[in-house]
Design a protein around this motif. Structure first.
Motif, PDB file in Angstrom:
ATOM      1  N   GLY A  61       0.766  -1.251   0.000  1.00 20.05           N
ATOM      2  CA  GLY A  61      -0.010  -0.085   0.006  1.00 20.05           C
ATOM      3  C   GLY A  61       1.024   1.055   0.023  1.00 20.05           C
ATOM      4  N   ASP A  62       0.779   2.268   1.105  1.00 21.31           N
ATOM      5  CA  ASP A  62       1.311   3.295   1.145  1.00 21.31           C
ATOM      6  C   ASP A  62       2.672   3.104   2.275  1.00 21.31           C
ATOM      7  N   THR A  63       2.977   2.093   2.333  1.00 19.32           N
ATOM      8  CA  THR A  63       3.968   1.762   3.530  1.00 19.32           C
ATOM      9  C   THR A  63       5.073   1.030   3.212  1.00 19.32           C
ATOM     10  N   ARG A  64       6.218   1.403   3.571  1.00 18.01           N
ATOM     11  CA  ARG A  64       7.666   0.334   2.941  1.00 18.01           C
ATOM     12  C   ARG A  64       7.976   0.079   4.137  1.00 18.01           C
ATOM     13  N   ILE A  65       7.957  -1.395   4.293  1.00 23.78           N
ATOM     14  CA  ILE A  65       8.185  -2.234   5.275  1.00 23.78           C
ATOM     15  C   ILE A  65       9.760  -2.572   5.440  1.00 23.78           C
ATOM     16  N   PHE A  66      10.448  -2.404   6.228  1.00 22.35           N
ATOM     17  CA  PHE A  66      11.765  -2.767   6.598  1.00 22.35           C
ATOM     18  C   PHE A  66      11.957  -3.923   7.466  1.00 22.35           C
ATOM     19  N   ARG A  67      12.671  -5.052   7.090  1.00 22.74           N
ATOM     20  CA  ARG A  67      12.625  -6.148   8.160  1.00 22.74           C
ATOM     21  C   ARG A  67      14.121  -6.360   8.534  1.00 22.74           C
ATOM     22  N   LEU A  68      14.502  -6.094   9.433  1.00 25.03           N
ATOM     23  CA  LEU A  68      16.081  -6.004   9.863  1.00 25.03           C
ATOM     24  C   LEU A  68      16.172  -6.907  11.140  1.00 25.03           C
ATOM     25  N   THR A  69      17.111  -7.590  11.034  1.00 26.44           N
ATOM     26  CA  THR A  69      17.861  -8.618  12.262  1.00 26.44           C
ATOM     27  C   THR A  69      19.186  -8.024  12.500  1.00 26.44           C
ATOM     28  N   ALA A  70      19.247  -8.003  14.012  1.00 26.36           N
ATOM     29  CA  ALA A  70      20.539  -7.614  14.751  1.00 26.36           C
ATOM     30  C   ALA A  70      21.484  -8.799  14.842  1.00 26.36           C
ATOM     31  N   VAL A  71      22.253  -8.915  14.474  1.00 27.29           N
ATOM     32  CA  VAL A  71      23.414 -10.068  14.812  1.00 27.29           C
ATOM     33  C   VAL A  71      24.843  -9.852  14.859  1.00 27.29           C
ATOM     34  N   GLU A  72      25.499 -10.776  15.480  1.00 23.59           N
ATOM     35  CA  GLU A  72      26.774 -10.472  15.705  1.00 23.59           C
ATOM     36  C   GLU A  72      27.575 -11.039  14.638  1.00 23.59           C
ATOM     37  N   VAL A  73      28.337 -10.488  13.975  1.00 21.20           N
ATOM     38  CA  VAL A  73      29.016 -10.969  12.661  1.00 21.20           C
ATOM     39  C   VAL A  73      30.634 -10.469  12.636  1.00 21.20           C
ATOM     40  N   THR A  74      31.482 -11.704  11.942  1.00 19.97           N
ATOM     41  CA  THR A  74      32.778 -11.086  11.954  1.00 19.97           C
ATOM     42  C   THR A  74      32.802 -10.618  10.567  1.00 19.97           C
ATOM     43  N   GLN A  75      33.556  -9.327  10.679  1.00 16.18           N
ATOM     44  CA  GLN A  75      33.658  -8.541   9.624  1.00 16.18           C
ATOM     45  C   GLN A  75      35.080  -8.106   9.447  1.00 16.18           C
ATOM     46  N   GLN A  76      35.357  -8.092   7.893  1.00 21.39           N
ATOM     47  CA  GLN A  76      36.743  -7.805   7.612  1.00 21.39           C
ATOM     48  C   GLN A  76      36.720  -6.395   7.655  1.00 21.39           C
ATOM     49  N   ILE A  77      37.660  -5.650   8.705  1.00 20.23           N
ATOM     50  CA  ILE A  77      37.571  -4.181   8.669  1.00 20.23           C
ATOM     51  C   ILE A  77      38.866  -3.428   8.134  1.00 20.23           C
ATOM     52  N   ALA A  78      39.963  -4.391   8.154  1.00 19.56           N
ATOM     53  CA  ALA A  78      41.223  -3.870   7.493  1.00 19.56           C
ATOM     54  C   ALA A  78      41.856  -4.864   6.814  1.00 19.56           C
ATOM     55  N   THR A  79      43.230  -4.686   6.359  1.00 18.61           N
ATOM     56  CA  THR A  79      44.133  -5.552   5.848  1.00 18.61           C
ATOM     57  C   THR A  79      45.384  -5.972   6.686  1.00 18.61           C
ATOM     58  N   PHE A  80      45.565  -4.893   7.696  1.00 26.79           N
ATOM     59  CA  PHE A  80      46.687  -4.875   8.481  1.00 26.79           C
ATOM     60  C   PHE A  80      46.544  -3.707   9.689  1.00 26.79           C
ATOM     61  N   PRO A  81      46.841  -3.808  10.805  1.00 28.45           N
ATOM     62  CA  PRO A  81      47.480  -4.954  11.456  1.00 28.45           C
ATOM     63  C   PRO A  81      46.830  -6.289  11.681  1.00 28.45           C
ATOM     64  N   ILE A  82      45.719  -6.013  11.790  1.00 28.94           N
ATOM     65  CA  ILE A  82      44.549  -7.282  11.675  1.00 28.94           C
ATOM     66  C   ILE A  82      43.648  -7.046  10.579  1.00 28.94           C
ATOM     67  N   LYS A  83      43.062  -8.379  10.460  1.00 31.76           N
ATOM     68  CA  LYS A  83      41.881  -8.223   9.364  1.00 31.76           C
ATOM     69  C   LYS A  83      40.277  -8.107   9.728  1.00 31.76           C
ATOM     70  N   THR A  84      40.252  -8.814  10.703  1.00 34.81           N
ATOM     71  CA  THR A  84      38.617  -8.996  11.099  1.00 34.81           C
ATOM     72  C   THR A  84      38.329  -8.601  12.525  1.00 34.81           C
ATOM     73  N   ALA A  85      37.078  -8.319  12.795  1.00 31.95           N
ATOM     74  CA  ALA A  85      36.678  -8.276  14.287  1.00 31.95           C
ATOM     75  C   ALA A  85      35.308  -8.580  14.185  1.00 31.95           C
ATOM     76  N   LYS A  86      34.676  -9.088  15.194  1.00 26.26           N
ATOM     77  CA  LYS A  86      33.427  -9.442  15.611  1.00 26.26           C
ATOM     78  C   LYS A  86      32.640  -8.072  15.877  1.00 26.26           C
ATOM     79  N   VAL A  87      31.630  -7.628  14.999  1.00 29.77           N
ATOM     80  CA  VAL A  87      30.835  -6.689  15.380  1.00 29.77           C
ATOM     81  C   VAL A  87      29.534  -6.928  15.619  1.00 29.77           C
ATOM     82  N   LEU A  88      29.135  -5.782  15.914  1.00 33.51           N
ATOM     83  CA  LEU A  88      27.311  -6.057  15.796  1.00 33.51           C
ATOM     84  C   LEU A  88      26.711  -5.364  14.663  1.00 33.51           C
ATOM     85  N   GLY A  89      26.074  -6.059  13.737  1.00 31.38           N
ATOM     86  CA  GLY A  89      25.537  -5.680  12.484  1.00 31.38           C
ATOM     87  C   GLY A  89      24.158  -5.895  12.262  1.00 31.38           C
TER      88      GLY A  89
END
Ligand SMILES: [Cu+2]
Length: 370
Positions: A61-89
């Protein structure tokens, strides 16, 4: 613009919403033709956030519905001196965890539509989604303990639908245990677009950039270790040592942002970190066009300071070929855990705009310190 799998998923969402709304939408890839300098109305370019899905929800109808889930995820955030971190996404509910990201999907709605959030919590602690900058009713504000009972782990909450008020750039973030959950990554962008824009004002490329700072650390005293959880407290020097744009430092972000001579490039900045930043573009002036979701008389700038919780929209006309950095001017925010890149090059809160036809950015530009 180079498309990865996530962006392709976003584009298929665009195709879906085109079918749902009948609206003709366009992206930077196909909005480059005649009329770009004219007054004719054209479909507004849809924002994309490199490395993050574009989520156009489901129009009912006239409503846009966004369905989102909060979850912990391992994400690559850099290439050095580390690559990954566990973030909340956040991720689109029902998608694989690998689709989750911090910042979460860039939400896109159109002026005149109502928006509605359906929030699922896959974390091990209560959370909520707060729409930041829209005209939400109290019952959709998501502030734990004030006007909202947090969403318990393993449960789903349907917010009331509402009119966001006006077009613009906004944000969403947790408002439960904010001091812990927000520095770990529970943030994202909301964009409310006019359906059409004058051709000369419609950007060829519209990019979301969420500014974040993480502190990947272990409880045993080791810091910036591979796969460390992003902890909410600053390190022993009072720093969140990984300064990122869209949850990644420049070297992990998948290469430069490709633009063409003559493009009008728009950047939607959201500061989701706990510090001010001072964003500067090399080689070209920028124009500030929107402050915190409200149009402002165009102002020519070279650097734009942005406080926590603010969102600014800036534009630039691509009229100076080459490879140009766009970065925070705080020296410490141009490094990963205080380390600069190859030949001392800045990393951290930085992106490169690459003109097609210009010499490529050296492959080792973002490499570890030599
Ligand atoms: Cu900064």
């Amino acid at each position: 613009m180079k498309l990865n799998g996530k962006m392709l998923a976003g584009l298929s969402a665009i195709a879906l919403v085109t079918a749902l709304t009948g609206a003709q939408v366009s992206t930077g890839a196909n909005n480059d033709g005649p009329g770009r300098d004219g007054n004719a109305p054209v479909a507004t370019t849809i924002p994309t956030t490199p490395g993050v899905d574009t989520d156009m929800g489901e129009l009912q109808g006239d409503t846009r519905i966004f369905r989102l889930t909060a979850v912990e995820v391992t994400q690559q955030i850099a290439t050095f001196p580390i690559k990954t971190a566990k973030v909340l996404g956040w991720k689109a509910t029902g998608s694989d965890d690998i689709k989750a990201s911090s910042p979460g999907p860039t939400l896109v709605s159109y002026e005149g539509e109502k928006v509605q959030f359906v929030v699922t919590n896959d974390l091990d602690q209560p959370t909520s989604l707060h729409p930041h900058g829209t005209h939400e009713p109290n019952a959709a504000d998501g502030v734990a303990g004030i006007d909202f009972e947090p969403v318990k782990p393993g449960t789903t909450r349907t917010y009331p639908a509402y009119q966001p008020g006006h077009a613009g750039t906004f944000a969403y973030h947790t408002h439960t245990k904010t001091a812990e959950q927000e520095p770990r990554g529970l943030v994202g962008l909301i964009t409310i677009l006019p359906k059409t824009t004058q051709a000369k004002q419609n950007p060829q490329i519209d990019i979301g950039m969420t500014l974040q700072q993480f502190n990947p650390s272990w409880d045993d005293g080791r810091t910036v270790s591979e796969g460390a959880p992003a902890v909410p407290k600053p390190d022993e020097r009072g720093m969140f040592p990984f300064s990122t744009i869209n949850g990644k430092t420049g070297d992990a972000a998948g290469g430069p942002i490709n633009i063409n001579q003559g493009d009008l490039v728009q950047i939607r900045l959201y500061n989701a970190s706990g510090m001010a930043h001072s964003m500067h573009l090399h080689g070209m002036d920028m124009t500030l066009v929107d402050i915190n979701g409200h149009p402002t008389p165009p102002t020519t700038i070279t650097t734009q300071a942005i406080e926590p919780g603010e969102f600014f929209t800036v534009q630039f006309r691509a009229n100076n070929p080459g490879n140009w950095v766009f970065h925070c001017s705080f020296p410490g925010h141009q490094a990963n855990a205080s380390e600069s890149g190859y030949q001392g090059a800045p990393v951290g809160m930085l992106r490169i705009f690459h003109y097609s036809g210009s010499a490529p950015v050296p492959a080792d530009y973002f490499g570890s310190p030599s």
